[in-house]
Design an enzyme around this catalytic site. Structure first.
Site, short mmCIF file in Angstrom:
data_model
loop_
_atom_site.label_atom_id
_atom_site.label_comp_id
_atom_site.label_asym_id
_atom_site.label_seq_id
_atom_site.Cartn_x
_atom_site.Cartn_y
_atom_site.Cartn_z
N ASP A 233 -0.69 38.70 0.53
CA ASP A 233 -2.05 38.96 0.77
C ASP A 233 -2.26 39.15 2.45
OD1 ASP A 233 -4.86 39.23 0.54
OD2 ASP A 233 -5.01 37.13 1.44
N ASP B 75 -5.67 39.32 4.36
CA ASP B 75 -6.56 38.78 5.25
C ASP B 75 -6.28 37.04 5.02
OD1 ASP B 75 -9.35 40.68 5.72
OD2 ASP B 75 -7.54 41.34 4.55
N GLU C 202 -10.56 37.76 8.56
CA GLU C 202 -11.01 38.46 7.29
C GLU C 202 -11.89 39.80 7.74
OE1 GLU C 202 -10.90 37.73 4.01
OE2 GLU C 202 -10.05 36.09 4.11
#
Length: 208
Positions: free
Chosen positions: A8, A10, A17
């Site tokens: 992933d 973030d 984020e």
């Protein structure tokens, strides 16, 4: 042995984020952060949540991306992990519910081989508050890992998925090894292994 490691973006590849950094540009960072937290805990549908959060970005000028990119911090150990995967003849992919507008600048510098993310609609030099096309959600993440593994001629047992949020669970389940990193409780509970320390180099001894 060739392998595929998919992360992933973030709070995994990077510490931030990105949607919150963009929202900061219009003073909506805290509001978007609360909604992101709920989505990562799996309390709301990710795609619906993302569309709502992206609406809060309406009016952000495209030149703001330069400031956002400058604030992005790679996660400790990420370069060491990517180098270790490459040393084994492996491939590193990133599938993100975030945005190409930022990932396209960050991923190459970290040595990521392939990546997939959402795109934001721009009109007259500002964000419209819409996502361009289908949303990269939990299903897309799992499908991306499987698609890339097939392209590389790899079995599922030669794949590793690393994520922190509920939308990473399908991808982690599809991989030979699913690792919860910097993860929410629901993700920790379902992962094959949990990495407690915020240091991606901790993954290196676990590589197949």
């Amino acid at each position: 042995m060739p392998l595929l490691v998919v992360l992933d973006a973030d709070s995994t590849l990077i510490r931030n984020e990105v949607i919150e950094l963009i929202a900061d540009e219009v003073g909506r960072g805290a509001e978007v952060a609360a909604a992101t937290e709920a989505a990562m805990r799996g309390e709301v549908d990710f795609a619906t949540s993302l569309r709502t959060r992206v609406e809060a970005l309406a009016g952000v000028p495209v030149e703001a991306f330069e400031r956002v990119i400058a604030r992005v911090e790679p996660t400790p150990g990420v370069r060491e992990l990517i180098a270790a995967v490459h040393a084994r003849g492996g491939t590193v992919g990133v599938v993100s519910g975030g945005f190409h507008e930022v990932l396209d600048h960050i991923a190459p510098g970290l040595g990521v081989d392939r990546w997939r993310a959402n795109r934001l609609v721009v009109a007259d030099g500002v964000l419209t508050g819409e996502v361009d096309g289908a949303i990269v959600d939990a299903t897309t993440k799992a499908e991306s890992l499987q698609e890339w593994a097939a392209e590389l001629g790899l079995a599922a047992s030669s794949t590793v998925a690393i994520g922190d949020g509920a939308n990473d669970l399908k991808m982690m389940d599809a991989a030979g090894l699913g690792l919860a990193f910097n993860a929410k409780p629901a993700v920790r509970a379902k992962a094959d292994l949990v990495i407690g320390e915020i240091d991606l180099a901790q993954v290196i001894p676990l590589l197949p």
